[in-house]
Design an enzyme around this catalytic site. Structure first.
Site, mmCIF file in Angstrom:
data_model
loop_
_atom_site.group_PDB
_atom_site.id
_atom_site.type_symbol
_atom_site.label_atom_id
_atom_site.label_comp_id
_atom_site.label_asym_id
_atom_site.label_seq_id
_atom_site.Cartn_x
_atom_site.Cartn_y
_atom_site.Cartn_z
ATOM 1 N N HIS A 127 0.707 -1.218 -0.028
ATOM 2 C CA HIS A 127 -0.378 0.216 -0.199
ATOM 3 C C HIS A 127 0.910 1.624 0.296
ATOM 4 O O HIS A 127 0.428 2.504 -0.142
ATOM 5 C CB HIS A 127 -0.631 -0.223 1.009
ATOM 6 C CG HIS A 127 -2.380 -0.927 1.486
ATOM 7 N ND1 HIS A 127 -2.453 -0.327 0.164
ATOM 8 C CD2 HIS A 127 -1.930 -1.951 1.835
ATOM 9 C CE1 HIS A 127 -3.641 -1.978 0.014
ATOM 10 N NE2 HIS A 127 -3.322 -2.495 1.840
ATOM 11 N N ASP A 164 -2.355 -10.312 -2.648
ATOM 12 C CA ASP A 164 -3.095 -9.844 -1.159
ATOM 13 C C ASP A 164 -4.847 -9.503 -1.150
ATOM 14 O O ASP A 164 -4.356 -8.979 -2.664
ATOM 15 C CB ASP A 164 -1.747 -8.909 -1.166
ATOM 16 C CG ASP A 164 -2.911 -8.168 0.225
ATOM 17 O OD1 ASP A 164 -2.104 -8.085 2.014
ATOM 18 O OD2 ASP A 164 -3.230 -7.812 0.391
ATOM 19 N N HIS A 166 -6.629 -7.073 -0.259
ATOM 20 C CA HIS A 166 -6.690 -5.154 -0.974
ATOM 21 C C HIS A 166 -5.535 -4.506 -1.878
ATOM 22 O O HIS A 166 -4.335 -5.472 -2.368
ATOM 23 C CB HIS A 166 -5.579 -4.723 0.262
ATOM 24 C CG HIS A 166 -6.994 -5.442 1.579
ATOM 25 N ND1 HIS A 166 -5.864 -6.054 2.614
ATOM 26 C CD2 HIS A 166 -8.182 -4.493 1.970
ATOM 27 C CE1 HIS A 166 -7.211 -6.233 3.648
ATOM 28 N NE2 HIS A 166 -7.825 -5.321 3.638
ATOM 29 N N ASP A 251 -4.817 -12.862 3.649
ATOM 30 C CA ASP A 251 -5.617 -12.000 4.126
ATOM 31 C C ASP A 251 -6.899 -12.484 3.253
ATOM 32 O O ASP A 251 -8.332 -12.438 3.411
ATOM 33 C CB ASP A 251 -5.560 -10.596 4.384
ATOM 34 C CG ASP A 251 -4.925 -9.971 3.146
ATOM 35 O OD1 ASP A 251 -4.901 -10.079 2.919
ATOM 36 O OD2 ASP A 251 -4.719 -8.786 4.049
HETATM 37 ZN ZN LIG Z 1 -3.905 -6.777 2.796
#
Ligand SMILES: [Zn+2]
Length: 344
Positions: A127, A164, A166, A251
């Protein structure tokens, strides 16, 4: 004998911002699980600090200095960067080692010293944009490593697959206008950080080299396997990367508290199998870098499942993976920039 490598450093345990899902116990859980399996035969390597030159190839020096100063100011209480990203004094050293581990992994893979490997450090990275830390991430470890592969090893094409749950907005931002890194992200949609729609295909010379594969809540092993085997693998064959890196967050596991994708451990093993077959077909190395994963049991079991496949002498045999409608649509959409995908 060449052995797969496992990169880590005790500094990962010192980045402790109190009650937070991205916590030192994640590393402890992974390592307890791997120790039970005799580290799957991997050679354990201590992650070095990333050099300033390598780090600033992605993150401007002024930004790096800002992170260092924030960490220095975080004694004795954590300092917040945003509502869910905090640092303590030890976070800076941890962040330098997390980026350094990913870079060292690339060096070991590209020098031929290790066939595969995993950089298991924190804080995670995907991120972190070039000039913005966010989402538990300070420096974009895998982006720094991919850029290093281009700059120090002279590579022209690196595939970064981010599974991931996200969207990897940081890695996407770093290479948005570059054809030298094909960034492919599978992520729950809609979900934090809100970027990564299917319509975002990169910009400028990098148009077509950003591939977003958003997945609705509830998607699981079958959908992910179909996207990997029927879309990402042909895409990889068309791009012909000289190195494959995986942003390995866990995740998307069904037990993870931060998202609603339903992957299982065997799902992660299957994804790894696809990437290993792709790497074998292209005759290029493949390595993984830890991102998220917040249920400790699921994180440890999924990491072990990935590493079983990653460290095996040979990739698993190909399996027949049905083309689900979502994968068919994604392939049709991508065919605009990747004609080979029209045949999927
Ligand atoms: Zn994540």
């Amino acid at each position: 004998m060449r052995r797969s490598v496992y990169l880590s450093h005790p500094a990962s345990l010192e980045h402790d911002t109190g009650s937070h899902p991205e916590r030192p116990a994640r590393i402890v859980a992974i390592e307890q699980e791997l120790a039970r399996h005799d580290w799957l035969g991997m050679e354990r390597v201590e992650a070095p600090r990333v050099s300033a030159e390598t780090l600033t190839a992605v993150h401007p020096a002024r930004f790096v200095r800002g992170i260092e100063e924030l960490c220095l100011a975080a004694e004795p209480t954590p300092v917040s960067i945003d509502s869910d990203t905090f640092v303590v004094e030890a976070s800076y050293e941890a962040a330098l080692r997390a980026a350094g581990g990913a870079v060292q992994l690339v060096d070991l893979l590209l020098s031929g010293e290790a066939p595969t490997g995993f950089s298991a450090l924190r804080p995670p990275g995907h991120h972190a944009e070039p000039s913005r830390a966010m989402g538990f991430c300070l420096f974009d470890n895998i982006a720094v490593a991919a850029q290093h592969a281009l700059d120090a090893h002279g590579l022209e094409r690196v595939l970064v697959l981010d599974w991931d749950v996200h969207h990897g907005n940081g890695t996407s931002a770093a290479f948005h206008a570059s054809p030298n890194v094909l960034f492919v992200s599978l992520h729950e949609w809609p979900l934090y950080p809100g970027t990564g729609p299917a319509s975002d295909v990169g910009s400028g010379a990098g148009t077509g080299y950003t591939v977003n594969l958003p997945v609705p809540a509830g998607g699981g092993d079958a959908l992910y396997a179909s996207l990997l085997e029927r879309v990402v693998a042909p895409l990889g064959l068309a791009y012909r990367p000289q190195l494959i890196l995986i942003s390995a967050g866990f995740d998307a596991h069904r037990d993870d508290p931060l998202a609603d994708i339903e992957l299982t451990e065997s799902g992660f093993a299957a994804l790894t199998g696809t990437m290993r077959r792709l790497a074998a077909e292209l005759e290029v190395p493949v390595g993984a870098v830890l991102e998220g994963g917040y249920d400790l049991r699921a994180l440890a079991a999924s990491t072990a499942a990935m590493l079983h496949v990653l460290t095996a002498p040979d990739p698993p045999a190909a399996i027949d993976v049905p083309l689900v409608p979502e994968a068919r649509l994604a392939a049709a959409r991508l065919a605009e920039h990747w004609p080979a995908l029209a045949a999927v």
